[in-house]
Motif scaffolding. Sequence first.
Motif, short mmCIF file in Angstrom:
data_model
loop_
_atom_site.label_atom_id
_atom_site.label_comp_id
_atom_site.label_asym_id
_atom_site.label_seq_id
_atom_site.Cartn_x
_atom_site.Cartn_y
_atom_site.Cartn_z
N UNK A 75 0.80 -1.24 0.00
CA UNK A 75 0.07 -0.08 -0.03
C UNK A 75 0.79 1.13 0.03
N UNK A 76 2.04 1.12 -0.18
CA UNK A 76 3.07 2.16 0.11
C UNK A 76 2.72 3.34 -1.06
N UNK A 77 2.70 2.80 -2.14
CA UNK A 77 2.21 3.87 -3.34
C UNK A 77 0.93 4.74 -3.04
N UNK A 78 -0.05 4.30 -2.39
CA UNK A 78 -1.25 5.00 -1.86
C UNK A 78 -1.08 5.94 -1.00
N UNK A 79 0.01 5.59 0.03
CA UNK A 79 0.76 6.55 0.96
C UNK A 79 1.19 7.76 0.31
N UNK A 80 2.40 7.43 -0.64
CA UNK A 80 3.09 8.39 -1.33
C UNK A 80 2.19 9.21 -2.20
N UNK A 81 1.14 8.99 -2.92
CA UNK A 81 0.66 9.74 -3.85
C UNK A 81 -0.89 9.73 -3.46
N UNK A 82 -1.36 9.51 -2.36
CA UNK A 82 -2.89 9.84 -2.05
C UNK A 82 -3.59 8.90 -2.85
N UNK A 83 -5.02 8.98 -2.45
CA UNK A 83 -6.02 8.33 -3.22
C UNK A 83 -7.31 9.10 -3.30
N UNK A 84 -8.11 8.53 -4.09
CA UNK A 84 -9.41 9.18 -4.36
C UNK A 84 -9.34 10.79 -4.90
N UNK A 85 -10.40 11.47 -4.40
CA UNK A 85 -10.35 12.93 -4.88
C UNK A 85 -8.99 13.81 -4.35
N UNK A 86 -8.07 13.13 -3.41
CA UNK A 86 -6.89 13.70 -3.08
C UNK A 86 -5.73 13.24 -3.59
N UNK A 87 -5.82 12.34 -4.66
CA UNK A 87 -4.79 11.80 -5.42
C UNK A 87 -4.06 12.88 -6.03
N UNK A 88 -2.53 12.59 -5.96
CA UNK A 88 -1.83 13.59 -6.64
C UNK A 88 -2.14 13.68 -8.16
N UNK A 89 -2.08 14.89 -8.78
CA UNK A 89 -2.43 15.03 -9.99
C UNK A 89 -3.83 14.62 -10.57
N UNK A 90 -4.71 14.49 -9.31
CA UNK A 90 -6.02 14.44 -9.57
C UNK A 90 -6.63 13.06 -10.26
N UNK A 91 -5.76 11.92 -10.30
CA UNK A 91 -5.81 10.81 -10.95
C UNK A 91 -6.63 9.52 -10.00
N UNK A 92 -7.14 10.07 -8.93
CA UNK A 92 -7.99 9.18 -8.24
C UNK A 92 -9.53 8.95 -8.57
#
Length: 146
Positions: A75-92
């Motif tokens: 799950x490290x990638x989700x910690x690093x880049x965020x998830x959902x509406x908060x994901x980096x670059x809005x890709x969530x």
Amino acid sequence: MGITRFGNRQLSKALDRWGDNIIADVKRIVVETAELLKTEAVARAPHDTGDLKRSIEVTVLADGLTAIVTVGAHYAIYIEFGTGIYAVKGNGRKTPWGYLDPKGRLDENGQPLWIWTKGMHAQPFWFPAVDIARDYFKNEMRKLGR
């Protein structure tokens, strides 16, 4: 999540030209850089269960000129880049979702508790640590060239 290597074949070839006395210094710098990366990543990683921090490992290859730093938590990638509406670059994901409470808690009716979320903000720990380690590596290698 990530694998970062310090050192490579080009470095190895260049060292052949410089002689054996510098090889020990370069090997030391490679190991120190890898350990610094691990230390910085562990210090920056958020702590819940400690699994993420414990999953960060250093492996130094037999040649001593390459060190591999890995993050094993899935799950490290989700910690690093965020998830959902908060994901980096809005890709969530743009819509909320739910999941059963992993701690097994129950709601007021005695039913399994559902947790609803729109996502999680990024908590970068890996790439800030890589930046620090890269700077250290460059500075130490420059000192050898003097």
